[in-house]
Design an enzyme around this catalytic site. Structure first.
Site, mmCIF file in Angstrom:
data_model
loop_
_atom_site.group_PDB
_atom_site.id
_atom_site.type_symbol
_atom_site.label_atom_id
_atom_site.label_comp_id
_atom_site.label_asym_id
_atom_site.label_seq_id
_atom_site.Cartn_x
_atom_site.Cartn_y
_atom_site.Cartn_z
ATOM 1 N N LYS A 62 0.815 -1.198 0.000
ATOM 2 C CA LYS A 62 0.000 0.000 0.000
ATOM 3 C C LYS A 62 0.871 1.280 0.000
ATOM 4 O O LYS A 62 2.085 1.209 0.163
ATOM 5 C CB LYS A 62 -0.928 -0.003 1.221
HETATM 6 C C1 PLP Z 1 -5.458 -4.000 0.620
HETATM 7 C C2 PLP Z 1 -6.898 -3.788 0.677
HETATM 8 C C3 PLP Z 1 -7.680 -4.208 1.769
HETATM 9 C C4 PLP Z 1 -7.184 -5.071 2.880
HETATM 10 O O1 PLP Z 1 -6.014 -4.782 3.432
HETATM 11 P P1 PLP Z 1 -5.047 -5.844 4.139
HETATM 12 O O2 PLP Z 1 -4.248 -4.946 5.011
HETATM 13 O O3 PLP Z 1 -4.217 -6.486 3.076
HETATM 14 O O4 PLP Z 1 -5.880 -6.800 4.912
HETATM 15 C C5 PLP Z 1 -9.021 -3.885 1.772
HETATM 16 N N1 PLP Z 1 -9.588 -3.217 0.762
HETATM 17 C C6 PLP Z 1 -8.885 -2.820 -0.307
HETATM 18 C C7 PLP Z 1 -9.568 -2.049 -1.389
HETATM 19 C C8 PLP Z 1 -7.525 -3.112 -0.402
HETATM 20 O O5 PLP Z 1 -6.846 -2.747 -1.491
#
Ligand code: PLP
Length: 397
Positions: free
Chosen positions: A186
């Site tokens: 992210k």
């Molecule tokens: C990455 C992501 C999540 C979940 O995040 P994690 O930390 O990997 O559990 C939820 N929603 C979206 C749109 C994402 O891209």
């Protein structure tokens, strides 16, 4: 988009603060921790940066969605409206609570279509969960009006759009609750981590307790705390929070580079006849983590995607056939394959996803390509990429 591209001395320094005391937990051990409270510090700084009253850090973005839903009182049989284009965490978090995900079409914003949301509302609907995919947002004004009219909770999944804004407000702070992910890919990362934002004191208190076994966090003896309601363990560790603190300082710099790189690529593609761009709702500003564009037909889009691969233009995604992000790839959800028995409410109320008409979503997703925007590209590289992108797309049109 990924913050891991700029992991450095700042992150190491923060983590070392924690390692030196050895207190890896966010609660307690006051005498041993050299006054380091990394999770708490992150929460305060993040709420401030996002201009929200409360922030609750948790162990992942998926945990953030689960905690946010639980904090708003969502439970067995409650229906939560979500888009067909998202990440699997959307339905995972809903199902984890025994609630029922109701999938609806997206529009050319690549996020939920407010008209489809309105059409899906039933007496069991409790929450609308727009997902701000690939750096840009849903039509939040329209969704807020719908939620107000039908007395529903608006929960923004801003995991992919940190730093974007709508009507001057940070994405994730506009609805009743907003969720973020700090997983490794992210925009900013903790390794693993997530956050819930809210301006609602009750939800904030619920989130605080729920993510830590229902502990009320009153006093300074964990063993003596009481539990006003059932909870779970979705805590973040101090080590992860420490990494996030250093990354949060870098957020504005990351956003600036993303915008610069995005603009160079976009200007190049604007010159190619037949290419159109993802719609950004009026009043919104993306976080520029992806550049998403449309081609005229599915066939041309598949050809273009292949041309990009052949030309060595990496990190271009064709989500339509991607396992993680579009309903086409969610065979396990469509057929409700679970290890154990699912709640009766889920079995009874789920749509028949194998036979629901999502042709409106298909018509958009089958023509969409997204280029990731990296922050480590040198200026020369971005210009070379822009030329290669332009050439590859133009070659099929
Ligand atoms: C990455 C992501 C999540 C979940 O995040 P994690 O930390 O990997 O559990 C939820 N929603 C979206 C749109 C994402 O891209």
């Amino acid at each position: 988009m990924p913050g891991f591209e700029i992991f450095g001395a700042e992150e190491r320094k923060q983590v070392n603060d924690v390692l030196e005391s050895g207190v890896l937990m966010r609660y307690g051990f006051d005498g041993m921790r050299n006054n380091h409270w990394k999770a708490l510090e992150f929460e305060t700084a993040f709420a401030k940066r996002m201009d929200a009253k409360y922030c609750q850090l948790v162990s992942s973005g998926t945990a953030a969605l689960t905690v946010a839903l639980a904090s708003a009182g969502i439970g067995a049989g409650d229906e939560v409206i979500m888009p067909t284009f998202t990440f699997v965490a959307s339905f995972e978090s809903i199902l984890a609570l025994g609630a029922v995900p109701i999938l609806v079409d997206i529009d050319d914003t690549l996020t939920v279509d407010p008209k489809a949301v309105e059409a899906a509302i039933t007496p069991k609907t409790k929450c609308v969960m727009p997902v701000h995919m690939c750096g840009s947002m849903a039509d939040l004004r329209a969704l807020k009006a719908i939620c107000k009219e039908h007395n529903l909770i608006l929960l923004e999944d801003a995991c992919q759009a940190i730093g974007g804004t709508y009507e001057g407000k940070a994405l994730g702070s506009y609805g009743d609750l907003g969720c973020f992910s700090f997983d490794y890919v992210k925009t900013i990362t903790c390794g693993e981590g997530g956050a819930v934002l809210t301006n609602n004191k009750k939800y904030a208190l619920h989130a605080d307790h729920y993510q830590d076994h229902g502990h009320d966090h009153i006093g300074n003896d964990r063993g003596a705390e009481s539990h006003p309601f059932l909870g779970y363990n979705f805590r973040i560790s101090e080590l992860n929070a420490a990494v996030g603190l250093a990354q949060l300082d870098k957020l504005d710099g990351i956003l600036k580079i993303q915008k610069d790189n995005y603009t160079i690529l976009r200007n190049a593609l604007e010159t190619v006849q037949g290419v159109t761009f993802r719609k950004v709702p009026e009043g919104g500003e993306e976080n520029y983590s992806f550049l998403s564009f449309y081609l005229p037909t599915e066939e041309l889009t598949q050809k273009a995607h292949k041309a990009l691969i052949d030309a060595g233009v990496d990190a271009c995604f064709y989500w339509y056939t991607n396992n993680w992000h579009y309903i086409n790839g969610w065979e396990h959800l469509r057929n409700l394959k679970s290890l154990g028995n699912l709640p009766a409410e889920v079995k009874n109320q789920m749509q028949d996803l194998n036979n629901t008409d999502f042709s409106k979503s298909d018509a958009i997703m089958s023509r969409t390509i997204s280029s990731l925007i990296k922050i480590g590209w040198k200026e020369k590289q971005v210009h070379e990429r822009a030329e290669a992108l332009k050439k590859a797309i133009a070659s099929v049109l």
